[in-house]
Design an enzyme around this catalytic site. Structure first.
Site, PDB file in Angstrom:
ATOM      1  N   TYR A   1      17.951  -6.563 -48.332  1.00 60.18           N
ATOM      2  CA  TYR A   1      18.665  -6.994 -47.251  1.00 60.18           C
ATOM      3  C   TYR A   1      18.406  -5.942 -46.373  1.00 60.18           C
ATOM      4  O   TYR A   1      18.449  -4.892 -46.449  1.00 60.18           O
ATOM      5  CB  TYR A   1      20.128  -6.788 -47.962  1.00 60.18           C
ATOM      6  CG  TYR A   1      21.322  -7.235 -46.755  1.00 60.18           C
ATOM      7  CD1 TYR A   1      22.154  -6.080 -46.609  1.00 60.18           C
ATOM      8  CD2 TYR A   1      21.637  -8.416 -46.422  1.00 60.18           C
ATOM      9  CE1 TYR A   1      23.274  -6.154 -45.667  1.00 60.18           C
ATOM     10  CE2 TYR A   1      22.742  -8.644 -45.483  1.00 60.18           C
ATOM     11  CZ  TYR A   1      23.352  -7.706 -45.294  1.00 60.18           C
ATOM     12  OH  TYR A   1      24.282  -7.797 -44.392  1.00 60.18           O
TER      13      TYR A   1
ATOM     14  N   LYS B   1      24.874   4.628 -42.803  1.00 59.54           N
ATOM     15  CA  LYS B   1      25.716   5.190 -44.127  1.00 59.54           C
ATOM     16  C   LYS B   1      25.834   6.481 -43.766  1.00 59.54           C
ATOM     17  O   LYS B   1      26.742   7.103 -43.328  1.00 59.54           O
ATOM     18  CB  LYS B   1      25.241   4.426 -45.256  1.00 59.54           C
ATOM     19  CG  LYS B   1      25.120   2.921 -45.579  1.00 59.54           C
ATOM     20  CD  LYS B   1      24.497   2.460 -46.667  1.00 59.54           C
ATOM     21  CE  LYS B   1      24.412   1.112 -46.710  1.00 59.54           C
ATOM     22  NZ  LYS B   1      25.497   0.302 -46.984  1.00 59.54           N
TER      23      LYS B   1
ATOM     24  N   ASP C   1      13.321   0.669 -44.824  1.00 58.44           N
ATOM     25  CA  ASP C   1      14.843   0.508 -44.508  1.00 58.44           C
ATOM     26  C   ASP C   1      15.462   1.323 -45.271  1.00 58.44           C
ATOM     27  O   ASP C   1      15.532   0.957 -46.576  1.00 58.44           O
ATOM     28  CB  ASP C   1      15.311  -1.068 -44.693  1.00 58.44           C
ATOM     29  CG  ASP C   1      16.522  -1.032 -44.474  1.00 58.44           C
ATOM     30  OD1 ASP C   1      17.208  -2.207 -44.370  1.00 58.44           O
ATOM     31  OD2 ASP C   1      17.286  -0.160 -44.128  1.00 58.44           O
TER      32      ASP C   1
HETATM   33  P1  KE4 Z   1      25.330  -2.540 -41.949  1.00 64.43           P
HETATM   34  O1  KE4 Z   1      24.931  -3.354 -40.968  1.00 64.43           O
HETATM   35  O2  KE4 Z   1      26.112  -2.933 -43.233  1.00 64.43           O
HETATM   36  O3  KE4 Z   1      25.837  -0.971 -41.541  1.00 64.43           O
HETATM   37  O4  KE4 Z   1      23.894  -2.252 -42.511  1.00 64.43           O
HETATM   38  C1  KE4 Z   1      22.916  -3.351 -43.278  1.00 64.43           C
HETATM   39  C2  KE4 Z   1      22.001  -2.569 -44.269  1.00 64.43           C
HETATM   40  C3  KE4 Z   1      20.772  -2.718 -44.071  1.00 64.43           C
HETATM   41  N1  KE4 Z   1      19.922  -2.246 -44.851  1.00 64.43           N
HETATM   42  C4  KE4 Z   1      20.080  -1.796 -46.067  1.00 64.43           C
HETATM   43  C5  KE4 Z   1      19.288  -1.354 -47.145  1.00 64.43           C
HETATM   44  C6  KE4 Z   1      21.275  -2.040 -46.479  1.00 64.43           C
HETATM   45  O5  KE4 Z   1      21.829  -1.724 -47.566  1.00 64.43           O
HETATM   46  C7  KE4 Z   1      22.521  -2.460 -45.615  1.00 64.43           C
HETATM   47  C8  KE4 Z   1      24.108  -2.790 -46.144  1.00 64.43           C
HETATM   48  N2  KE4 Z   1      24.414  -2.517 -47.301  1.00 64.43           N
HETATM   49  C9  KE4 Z   1      25.573  -3.235 -47.493  1.00 64.43           C
HETATM   50  C10 KE4 Z   1      25.522  -3.046 -49.127  1.00 64.43           C
HETATM   51  N3  KE4 Z   1      24.670  -3.669 -49.973  1.00 64.43           N
HETATM   52  C11 KE4 Z   1      26.572  -3.136 -46.996  1.00 64.43           C
HETATM   53  C12 KE4 Z   1      28.090  -3.602 -47.449  1.00 64.43           C
HETATM   54  C13 KE4 Z   1      28.423  -4.646 -46.920  1.00 64.43           C
HETATM   55  O6  KE4 Z   1      27.749  -5.548 -46.224  1.00 64.43           O
HETATM   56  O7  KE4 Z   1      29.659  -4.829 -46.851  1.00 64.43           O
END
Ligand code: KE4
Length: 432
Positions: A149, A272, A244
């Site tokens: 993701y 994060k 990533d």
């Molecule tokens: P954000 O747009 O949520 O800040 O980041 C996206 C993203 C990009 N790359 C990786 C490897 C990530 O894990 C994430 C976001 N992680 C999720 C948890 N699996 C955020 C939680 C959510 O979507 O509410």
């Protein structure tokens, strides 16, 4: 089914109202508990390794706001410096020295990063890095991996992980084929499949993007040969390698997975942890590539709150705390104690469970294992996971509400917290 042994009346009332106000009652799908029993817990406050819900129940938290709370929630030193910055305002929309400070810390820490740009989320960072990859190579196609993701931008919503996997969404409606046609998919840890894609799309692939340790299909570790092979293959084909590290950055090592495994990509995304709980993202890498980003170069990307003083302040203090000696050894120790304890209890109670950890990132599958990729993790027993999740919640342990998420430890988790968690797990696993 609502939680039977803990009172969640106020959570239920607030969440019922929320569903009339926001889609699914949440501002991010994975929070909706759609793939597990029970309903979302509405938080009142957080501190250290703990959260309290609006009904006054306390939980030991292994989500940590999905990664940022690596030093523990609301760390007193982070809160203190935030108060100082707050007195000077919340957003400048103009340069501040705080951006220089955090940029230098990120550049010093992450092997691939010679120059960095701050944005407001991991999604934004991945969107920007995609545009940059295409601009630098003049090519349009990318390779991503099933179950990984990279935020919710159109190009990445193809066999994505996290909430997309959790809700077993099809490649999301509203994403045009014209966009996803350029997104090629391979199984994680499968270098042969990547080689084939490069040969079938000669000189058309801008780059390969991956979670170097997968956290969005559950916790999946890479084969070192896979990472090294991707590095060689991308160089051979004039393509870029992008890690990533939004989740792994500063969590599995201070320099992230690229430091841990000794494989240096061309570009890296972060998020994060570097915001210490405030909205943040970043992308960075080789100077010759980053120099293409506007206004130094012509690749456009912008953001009203990018580099805002509050996020910079929280990020700087968080990284300072992580620089202290022994932090990653402690994260490794706590994660190992938890995972090994759970594996032993599962064996004693007759459940097929597979799990692992690296630094402050860990995961557990109801699955014989080994788990090498998303196809493996999808074979996990989701019903049993759901029962386990609910049982742990009722015993005051807050786990990610999806089999397709990683768990997170923090510097605030104590040996006693782990002991309590293992006792709860033994109780639950001996009943389901
Ligand atoms: P954000 O747009 O949520 O800040 O980041 C996206 C993203 C990009 N790359 C990786 C490897 C990530 O894990 C994430 C976001 N992680 C999720 C948890 N699996 C955020 C939680 C959510 O979507 O509410």
């Amino acid at each position: 089914m609502v939680n039977t042994t803990i009172r969640t009346t106020k959570s239920e009332q607030i969440f019922t109202a929320a569903q009339k106000l926001m889609p699914g009652g949440v501002n991010s799908p994975v929070r909706a508990f759609k793939s597990v029993q029970g309903q979302p817990i509405v938080f009142e406050r957080v501190k250290g390794a703990y959260i309290w819900d609006v009904d006054g129940n306390r939980y030991i938290d292994y989500i940590g706001s999905w990664g940022p709370a690596i030093c523990g929630h609301a760390h007193p030193e982070v809160i203190a410096v935030l108060h100082e910055t707050l007195e000077k305002g919340t957003s400048f929309g103009a340069p501040s020295v705080l951006e220089n400070v955090l940029a230098e810390m990120v550049i010093d820490a992450v092997p691939s990063i010679e120059m960095v740009r701050f944005v407001n989320s991991g999604t934004e960072a991945c969107m920007a890095v995609l545009r940059l990859m295409r601009a630098f190579t003049g090519r349009e196609k990318i390779i991503k991996f099933e179950g990984c993701y990279h935020g919710h931008a159109d190009n990445f919503l193809v066999k994505a992980g996290s909430g997309v996997a959790t809700l077993s969404l099809p490649d999301s409606p509203g994403v045009p084929k014209s966009v996803t046609n350029n997104t090629l998919i391979a199984p994680f840890n499968d270098l042969t499949a990547v080689k084939a894609l490069f040969e079938e799309n000669l000189n058309e692939i801008a780059g390969v993007i991956l979670e170097p340790v997968v956290g969005n299909a559950g916790f999946i570790t890479p084969n070192l040969e896979f990472l090294k092979g991707l590095r060689e293959l991308t160089q051979e084909h004039g393509a870029l390698l992008v890690f990533d590290e939004v989740m792994t950055g500063f969590r599995i090592a201070y320099g992230g997975a690229q430091e841990k495994f000794g494989v240096t990509p061309d570009l890296t995304t972060l998020g994060k942890v570097i915001g210490g709980g405030l909205p943040v993202g970043a992308y960075g890498g080789r100077l010759d590539i980053m120099s293409m980003v506007a206004p130094a170069g012509s690749v456009y990307q912008a953001g009203t709150l990018s580099g805002n003083p509050l996020a910079m302040t929280a990020g700087i203090k968080t990284l300072e705390l992580l620089q202290q000696p022994g932090t990653y050894e402690y994260l490794e120790h706590i994660s190992k104690k938890l995972v090994n304890g759970l594996l032993q209890i599962a064996e004693e109670t007759g459940h097929a469970v597979y799990g692992g950890h690296i630094g402050g990132m860990l995961g557990l599958f109801f699955n014989e294992g080994p788990i090498r990729n998303y196809q493996d993790s999808k074979k996990s027993d989701l019903v049993k996971f759901s029962r386990f999740h609910q049982g742990m919640l009722e015993r005051g342990i807050y786990l990610a509400p999806s089999q397709f998420e990683a768990w997170f430890s923090s510097l605030a988790h104590t040996e006693d917290d782990i002991a309590q968690t293992l006792a709860a797990a033994r109780d639950v696993l001996s009943r389901i």
